[in-house]
Design a protein around this motif. Structure first.
Motif, PDB file in Angstrom:
ATOM      1  N   ALA A 130       0.853  -1.185   0.000  1.00  0.00           N
ATOM      2  CA  ALA A 130       0.000   0.000   0.000  1.00  0.00           C
ATOM      3  C   ALA A 130       0.886   1.230   0.000  1.00  0.00           C
ATOM      4  O   ALA A 130       1.898   1.287   0.706  1.00  0.00           O
ATOM      5  N   ALA A 132       1.042   5.697  -0.006  1.00  0.00           N
ATOM      6  CA  ALA A 132       0.331   6.931   0.338  1.00  0.00           C
ATOM      7  C   ALA A 132       0.714   8.011  -0.657  1.00  0.00           C
ATOM      8  O   ALA A 132       1.872   8.425  -0.715  1.00  0.00           O
ATOM      9  N   ALA A 138      -4.694   6.495  -1.602  1.00  0.00           N
ATOM     10  CA  ALA A 138      -3.737   5.410  -1.405  1.00  0.00           C
ATOM     11  C   ALA A 138      -3.946   4.410  -2.540  1.00  0.00           C
ATOM     12  O   ALA A 138      -5.024   4.370  -3.149  1.00  0.00           O
ATOM     13  N   VAL A 164       0.132   5.013   5.428  1.00  0.00           N
ATOM     14  CA  VAL A 164      -0.740   3.842   5.301  1.00  0.00           C
ATOM     15  C   VAL A 164      -0.257   2.760   6.264  1.00  0.00           C
ATOM     16  O   VAL A 164       0.916   2.734   6.649  1.00  0.00           O
ATOM     17  N   VAL A 173      -6.923  -2.015   5.525  1.00  0.00           N
ATOM     18  CA  VAL A 173      -5.905  -1.009   5.250  1.00  0.00           C
ATOM     19  C   VAL A 173      -6.356   0.299   5.892  1.00  0.00           C
ATOM     20  O   VAL A 173      -7.515   0.700   5.735  1.00  0.00           O
ATOM     21  N   THR A 175      -5.554   4.467   6.361  1.00  0.00           N
ATOM     22  CA  THR A 175      -4.898   5.584   5.696  1.00  0.00           C
ATOM     23  C   THR A 175      -4.982   6.822   6.579  1.00  0.00           C
ATOM     24  O   THR A 175      -5.951   7.012   7.315  1.00  0.00           O
TER      25      THR A 175
END
Length: 450
Positions: A130, A132, A138, A164, A173, A175
């Motif tokens: 992941a 950012a 994201a 992230v 996930v 963010t």
């Protein structure tokens, strides 16, 4: 200086890892640092457009030269190790690069959307990355798909995404954004589930705690706290920094956490009681990156220096001198030469004036006058500069700072630097012509003019 506080760490093993107090190899300020979880290597990233892979010193204390990972076209902001002797990096050029660490070559490059990417996280399985992005989103990449690449865009934010984190289960996930929000997404579907909290100020840093129930966060107003994932409640507010929080770290055993700020302060906490264990003050600048050594008894920290520093958290030393060069080359102010001042502020982070050139983001400027653009041997020029058809002289260098690299060298790696004042441009050109001359004229006394 180091500031002793109550509640010293109790240690039963060695005081610190076998790493030296300084790791010198970058040619620009260091942006991040991470240690391999089950290995003896370290990754660092820098404004010099590179990541370095360091091997822990051998039994005799010898440190080998780092492997240089060169492929980004802008400052490299973050990195992480991946399974299979690989690593992943993100940068201001927006791209995500997966590296083969056996050879130092690029395995995959995933183009971005044009805006910088500040940080990344790797899922517990190592399959997903992941990132950012300052595109207010994201992005999730699947590295084990038949065709590895982008699989989800998480775009529920109203501002830059700065950090992230994956849940410990790997199913969610999280963010953190400049809009103040910390949000939760489902990894499998990429769907937005909820905003856990909005802190009002931009959230710069985010880490999932090993308990699986909590997130550690750092905010632009200096706040550091712990968030309950299920309820969104702030279960702990930790001592605040006087400037924005820029970095967080969790020890590999999960027993300690650290925060670093723009104020140069590093604090270490016990993650069970959240007692402040130790505090360190670096008066010479911000703390952009933090990483605990495997023992948890020492911390690497990164900032405006071209090297990494190691702070021994426990047992504390009675005195810990901070070995930095200050003021730094780009902080020069005590000169009567306006051209030298402009060089320090505009050019010195990326360029040197010496024949050896160092490992900066740009090539050395030694002998630049009369040199065809893109022709210095040994430097990895962008295709745009390799294709350029002009000579660097008083006029082209002045035009570079008048119109900007995006006009004079479009598509090159040069960051946009402009000087609107003709007096400032003339002073810079005059200084560069003197300072980069391989054959400086002698003065009447016979000494070489400086």
């Amino acid at each position: 200086m180091a500031l002793p506080v109550a509640g010293l760490l109790t240690v039963t093993g060695p005081a610190a890892a076998d790493w030296p107090d300084r790791l010198v190899g970058h040619g620009g300020p260091v942006k991040s640092v991470v240690l391999e979880r089950d290995g003896d290597r370290l990754l660092s990233t820098s404004f010099d457009y590179t990541a370095l892979l360091w091997q822990e010193p051998d039994a005799h204390g010898k440190l080998s030269d780092p492997l240089r990972l060169t492929g980004h076209n802008a400052a490299v902001n973050d990195a992480a190790f991946l399974p299979g002797n690989r690593a992943v990096t993100v940068a201001d050029d927006s791209d995500v690069i997966v590296w083969d660490l056996a050879t130092g070559t690029i395995q995959h490059r995933f183009p971005g959307r044009g805006e910088k990417v500040l940080s990344l996280a790797v899922s517990p399985t190592g399959r997903h990355v992941a990132i950012a992005s300052w595109e207010n989103e994201a992005r999730i990449y699947d590295l084990e798909a038949t065709e590895p690449g982008l699989v989800a865009t998480l775009d529920a934010h109203r501002g830059n995404v700065n950090a992230v984190a994956f849940s410990t289960s790997g199913k969610k996930v999280f963010t953190a954004s400049y809009d103040g929000g910390i949000r939760q997404f489902d990894l499998a579907s990429g769907s937005f589930e909820r905003e856990l909290v909005n802190l009002g100020w931009g959230v710069n840093a985010l880490k999932a705690l090993p308990d699986g129930r909590s997130l550690l966060f750092g905010v632009t107003d200096g706040k550091v706290g712990v968030l309950d994932i299920e309820t969104g409640a702030e279960t702990k507010v930790l001592p605040a920094h006087s400037r924005p929080v820029l970095s967080l770290a969790i020890s590999q055993d999960g027993k300690r956490a650290a925060s670093g700020g723009g104020d140069g302060v590093i604090r270490v906490f016990d993650t069970e009681t959240w007692e402040l264990l130790e505090e360190f003050q670096n008066p010479y600048g911000p703390v952009w990156g933090l990483a605990f050594t495997h023992s948890g008894h020492a911390l690497f920290y990164a900032g405006l220096d071209d090297e990494l520093h190691l702070w021994q958290v426990a047992p504390r030393k009675p005195f810990e001198p901070i070995e930095v060069d200050f003021p730094r080359r780009f902080q020069v102010s005590d000169t009567d030469d306006p051209g030298e001042l402009q060089f320090a502020r505009k050019c010195s982070v990326c360029h040197t004036l010496t024949p050896d050139g160092g490992n900066r983001a740009g090539p050395t400027l030694y002998g630049v006058f009369g040199r065809k653009a893109g022709t210095l041997p040994g430097y990895a020029y962008s295709p745009a500069l390799l294709a350029a058809d002009f000579i660097w002289d008083e006029n082209t260098i002045s035009d570079l700072f008048d119109y900007g690299p995006d006009v004079i060298t479009p598509g090159s790696k040069m960051p946009i630097q402009r000087l609107k004042s003709v007096e400032d441009r003339d002073a810079l050109v005059a200084f560069l012509k003197r300072a980069t001359d391989p054959n400086p004229p002698s003065n009447p006394t016979g000494e070489i003019a400086q």
